[in-house]
Design an enzyme around this catalytic site. Structure first.
Site, PDB file in Angstrom:
ATOM      1  CD  GLU A  79      -1.274  -0.200   3.679  1.00  0.00           C
ATOM      2  OE1 GLU A  79      -1.487  -1.335   4.106  1.00  0.00           O
ATOM      3  OE2 GLU A  79      -1.824   0.817   4.111  1.00  0.00           O
ATOM      4  CB  CYS A 111      -1.992  -5.362   6.389  1.00  0.00           C
ATOM      5  SG  CYS A 111      -1.665  -3.766   7.106  1.00  0.00           S
ATOM      6  CB  THR A 152       1.799   1.029  15.556  1.00  0.00           C
ATOM      7  OG1 THR A 152       1.098   1.915  14.653  1.00  0.00           O
ATOM      8  CG2 THR A 152       1.127   1.083  16.911  1.00  0.00           C
ATOM      9  CB  SER A 201      -8.476  -0.202  13.134  1.00  0.00           C
ATOM     10  OG  SER A 201      -7.472  -0.035  14.116  1.00  0.00           O
ATOM     11  CG  HIS A 233      -1.888  -7.818  10.214  1.00  0.00           C
ATOM     12  ND1 HIS A 233      -0.727  -7.340   9.629  1.00  0.00           N
ATOM     13  CD2 HIS A 233      -2.625  -6.722  10.542  1.00  0.00           C
ATOM     14  CE1 HIS A 233      -0.779  -6.024   9.597  1.00  0.00           C
ATOM     15  NE2 HIS A 233      -1.916  -5.613  10.141  1.00  0.00           N
ATOM     16  CE  LYS A 242      -5.485  -5.624  24.037  1.00  0.00           C
ATOM     17  NZ  LYS A 242      -6.192  -4.413  24.213  1.00  0.00           N
ATOM     18  CG  ASN A 277       1.699  -2.465  10.840  1.00  0.00           C
ATOM     19  OD1 ASN A 277       1.902  -3.496  10.185  1.00  0.00           O
ATOM     20  ND2 ASN A 277       0.497  -1.945  10.982  1.00  0.00           N
ATOM     21  CB  SER A 310      -7.422  -1.331   7.334  1.00  0.00           C
ATOM     22  OG  SER A 310      -7.036  -1.496   8.669  1.00  0.00           O
TER      23      SER A 310
HETATM   24  P1  HMG Z   1      -3.687   4.376  22.238  1.00  0.00           P
HETATM   25  O1  HMG Z   1      -4.355   5.676  22.266  1.00  0.00           O
HETATM   26  O2  HMG Z   1      -2.231   4.335  22.503  1.00  0.00           O
HETATM   27  O3  HMG Z   1      -4.444   3.318  23.130  1.00  0.00           O
HETATM   28  O4  HMG Z   1      -3.920   3.768  20.803  1.00  0.00           O
HETATM   29  P2  HMG Z   1      -4.512   3.131  24.708  1.00  0.00           P
HETATM   30  O5  HMG Z   1      -4.399   4.426  25.404  1.00  0.00           O
HETATM   31  O6  HMG Z   1      -5.731   2.324  24.913  1.00  0.00           O
HETATM   32  O7  HMG Z   1      -3.212   2.296  25.090  1.00  0.00           O
HETATM   33  C1  HMG Z   1      -2.856   1.109  24.469  1.00  0.00           C
HETATM   34  C2  HMG Z   1      -2.619   0.050  25.536  1.00  0.00           C
HETATM   35  O8  HMG Z   1      -1.541   0.477  26.386  1.00  0.00           O
HETATM   36  C3  HMG Z   1      -3.816  -0.179  26.455  1.00  0.00           C
HETATM   37  O9  HMG Z   1      -3.866  -1.586  26.719  1.00  0.00           O
HETATM   38  C4  HMG Z   1      -3.416   0.548  27.719  1.00  0.00           C
HETATM   39  O10 HMG Z   1      -4.041   0.040  28.909  1.00  0.00           O
HETATM   40  C5  HMG Z   1      -1.925   0.285  27.753  1.00  0.00           C
HETATM   41  P3  HMG Z   1      -5.281  -2.359  26.581  1.00  0.00           P
HETATM   42  O11 HMG Z   1      -6.237  -1.641  27.420  1.00  0.00           O
HETATM   43  O12 HMG Z   1      -5.638  -2.249  25.110  1.00  0.00           O
HETATM   44  O13 HMG Z   1      -4.984  -3.732  27.015  1.00  0.00           O
HETATM   45  N1  HMG Z   1      -1.169   1.210  28.597  1.00  0.00           N
HETATM   46  C6  HMG Z   1      -0.166   0.840  29.404  1.00  0.00           C
HETATM   47  N2  HMG Z   1       0.385  -0.373  29.644  1.00  0.00           N
HETATM   48  C7  HMG Z   1       1.427  -0.443  30.511  1.00  0.00           C
HETATM   49  N3  HMG Z   1       1.931   0.657  31.154  1.00  0.00           N
HETATM   50  C8  HMG Z   1       1.417   1.874  30.926  1.00  0.00           C
HETATM   51  C9  HMG Z   1       0.309   2.005  30.025  1.00  0.00           C
HETATM   52  N4  HMG Z   1      -0.431   3.040  29.598  1.00  0.00           N
HETATM   53  C10 HMG Z   1      -1.347   2.543  28.712  1.00  0.00           C
HETATM   54  N5  HMG Z   1       1.923   2.943  31.570  1.00  0.00           N
HETATM   55  C11 HMG Z   1      -3.969   2.206  19.030  1.00  0.00           C
HETATM   56  C12 HMG Z   1      -3.648   2.406  20.493  1.00  0.00           C
HETATM   57  C13 HMG Z   1      -3.658   0.777  18.642  1.00  0.00           C
HETATM   58  C14 HMG Z   1      -5.433   2.502  18.778  1.00  0.00           C
HETATM   59  C15 HMG Z   1      -3.069   3.189  18.209  1.00  0.00           C
HETATM   60  O14 HMG Z   1      -1.707   2.838  18.365  1.00  0.00           O
HETATM   61  C16 HMG Z   1      -3.388   3.215  16.729  1.00  0.00           C
HETATM   62  O15 HMG Z   1      -4.264   3.928  16.270  1.00  0.00           O
HETATM   63  N6  HMG Z   1      -2.619   2.409  15.926  1.00  0.00           N
HETATM   64  C17 HMG Z   1      -2.798   2.359  14.479  1.00  0.00           C
HETATM   65  C18 HMG Z   1      -3.975   1.469  14.082  1.00  0.00           C
HETATM   66  C19 HMG Z   1      -3.725   0.009  14.363  1.00  0.00           C
HETATM   67  O16 HMG Z   1      -2.618  -0.437  14.532  1.00  0.00           O
HETATM   68  N7  HMG Z   1      -4.810  -0.803  14.333  1.00  0.00           N
HETATM   69  C20 HMG Z   1      -4.707  -2.217  14.516  1.00  0.00           C
HETATM   70  C21 HMG Z   1      -5.855  -2.990  13.859  1.00  0.00           C
HETATM   71  S1  HMG Z   1      -6.088  -2.500  12.164  1.00  0.00           S
HETATM   72  C22 HMG Z   1      -4.787  -3.304  11.319  1.00  0.00           C
HETATM   73  O17 HMG Z   1      -4.155  -4.152  11.849  1.00  0.00           O
HETATM   74  C23 HMG Z   1      -4.501  -2.841   9.919  1.00  0.00           C
HETATM   75  C24 HMG Z   1      -3.248  -2.020   9.755  1.00  0.00           C
HETATM   76  O18 HMG Z   1      -2.106  -2.821   9.891  1.00  0.00           O
HETATM   77  C25 HMG Z   1      -3.273  -1.289   8.404  1.00  0.00           C
HETATM   78  C26 HMG Z   1      -3.490  -2.095   7.151  1.00  0.00           C
HETATM   79  O19 HMG Z   1      -4.298  -3.013   7.079  1.00  0.00           O
HETATM   80  O20 HMG Z   1      -2.851  -1.729   6.155  1.00  0.00           O
HETATM   81  C27 HMG Z   1      -3.149  -0.927  10.809  1.00  0.00           C
END
Ligand code: HMG
Length: 390
Positions: A79, A111, A152, A201, A233, A242, A277, A310
């Site tokens: 992509e 992906c 990521t 996502s 993935h 998870k 990623n 996605s």
């Molecule tokens: P975020 O705002 O960092 O999320 O976004 P958060 O605040 O919920 O924190 C993440 C985790 O860290 C949570 O764990 C927190 O508790 C933990 P969970 O509740 O989920 O178990 N945390 C801590 N842990 C230990 N010590 C601490 C601490 N503080 C917080 N002090 C998000 C996370 C993945 C949404 C963001 O990084 C994002 O938008 N990433 C990009 C999108 C993505 O990767 N999506 C995945 C699925 S889609 C996909 O795989 C397709 C893709 O590859 C693209 C394609 O297909 O081409 C993306």
């Protein structure tokens, strides 16, 4: 007839940013990235590295072991395309000096693209068992600076040689798959960074996993316990944990203790934790990490693969690891590449992030950085010029 992955080779950039450095600059606890997302480092491509150089560098070690004339199909999932018309596969075709009797095209579906290539290649090899297909997946993952997706980011490429009677992994014909028009992550043509509804996502990823798994279970009659290891993935490695727990819940199996989850998925996460990623390459990077690093001999064992792109496409499938597979891996090369990378400061990372290949239509020559076996030398009269580095 048995068809599947005969050889697998991975490439990433020679530079990385430690996520502890990023956490400090962003005012976030380092544990959030390390434990919360399961990531340690992100691979950062220098200005003269792109998906073509990464993919050609991934494929080169495979080419050194086979007769290149056997490859009549070259499918490149990405992509991060470098041209709106010409397939990146053709740049790689030229760099690898493949036979002119070859179909070479680029495939896009986030992906999932390399999995689309893999499934097409498997069907093609069934019809042409004396020939081989090369499936490539390469991407550069970019999100806005300071956005939740930033930690990521990453980059890398995978090269899969697909053949009859493969030496690494015979892939099973039954698969479960799922298509749905959702806006969880996308990149309009006018943007160089993805737009993403991050939390949504991950929910779509997990729900399409369950649907694909259910189809696979019906088609095969297999249970989760029939799968010795599970590869996913990996947009960030914590999601695999998870995903595995979600499959256990779906099967009404009590959540396994951490050491059991580690046994099932731990080795497959090792490379992605270090690269971030790699989009189209990500699932197969995790397969390479599993085969290279699992302490148990997996010969004869069935492993599962979950691909997610996605937009969205998802697929759950499996394969049986072949006896003697360890003799045909590029494990040493992969480990050395990851160990010998150069660490960037935050300032260097941001400078590289803000750099873009010039889009002014002029001629440009690019300074040489550390790259893989190929590099982007420059642009002349709108043509990207690539060269081998050795
Ligand atoms: P975020 O705002 O960092 O999320 O976004 P958060 O605040 O919920 O924190 C993440 C985790 O860290 C949570 O764990 C927190 O508790 C933990 P969970 O509740 O989920 O178990 N945390 C801590 N842990 C230990 N010590 C601490 C601490 N503080 C917080 N002090 C998000 C996370 C993945 C949404 C963001 O990084 C994002 O938008 N990433 C990009 C999108 C993505 O990767 N999506 C995945 C699925 S889609 C996909 O795989 C397709 C893709 O590859 C693209 C394609 O297909 O081409 C993306």
């Amino acid at each position: 007839m048995n068809v599947g992955i005969d050889l697998i080779s991975f490439q990433t950039s020679q530079y990385f940013l430690d996520l502890a450095t990023l956490a400090q600059v962003r005012g976030v606890e380092a544990e959030k990235y390390r434990a919360g997302l399961g990531q340690e480092r992100m691979a950062v491509p220098p200005p003269d590295e792109d998906i073509v150089t990464l993919a050609a560098s991934a494929a080169k070690p495979i080419m050194e072991k086979i007769n290149s004339n056997d490859i009549e199909l070259l499918l490149f999932g990405t992509e991060s395309g470098v041209d709106q018309s010409k397939a990146a596969a053709l740049f790689v075709h030229g760099l690898l000096n493949l036979s002119k009797r070859c179909r070479a095209v680029e495939i896009k579906e986030a992906c999932y693209a390399a999995t689309a290539g893999l499934q097409l290649a498997l069907a093609w090899v069934q019809q042409h068992p004396d020939k081989k297909a090369l499936v490539l997946g390469a991407d550069i993952a970019r999100y806005d600076l300071g956005s939740p997706g930033e930690p990521t980011q990453g980059c890398g490429a995978i090269a899969l040689l697909i053949s009859a009677n493969p030496r690494l992994l015979v892939l099973d014909p039954e698969t479960g798959f799922h298509a749905e028009n959702v806006m969880d992550f996308w990149r309009p043509n006018y943007r160089t960074e993805a737009l993403v509804d991050g939390k949504y996502s991950t929910l779509v990823y997990l729900s399409t996993l369950v649907d694909s798994w259910r189809q696979y279970r019906v088609a095969t009659g297999r249970k989760l316990g029939d799968l010795a290891r599970s590869c996913f993935h990996l947009p960030f490695t914590r999601l695999a944990e998870k995903a595995y727990v979600r499959l256990c819940r779906e099967e009404k199996i009590p959540e396994p203790p951490p050491d059991e989850i580690q046994r099932k998925i731990g080795p497959s996460l090792l490379y992605n934790r270090q690269t971030g990623n790699t989009y189209a390459a990500s699932l197969y990077e995790s397969v390479a990490a599993l085969l290279d690093n699992d302490p148990e001999d997996l010969s004869g064992q069935r492993i599962s693969l979950f691909s997610y792109g996605s937009g969205c496409m998802a697929e759950f499938f499996s394969g049986v690891v072949q006896p003697g597979y360890r003799e045909h891996l590029f494990a040493e090369r992969h480990r050395r590449m990851l160990a010998e990378r150069t660490e960037l400061t935050y300032r260097q990372y941001e400078d590289v992030f803000r750099y873009h290949v010039p889009a002014d239509g002029g001629d440009h020559v690019f300074a040489p950085y550390r790259t893989g076996l190929y590099r982007l030398q420059g642009i002349k009269q709108h043509v990207r010029l690539y060269a081998a580095t050795t």
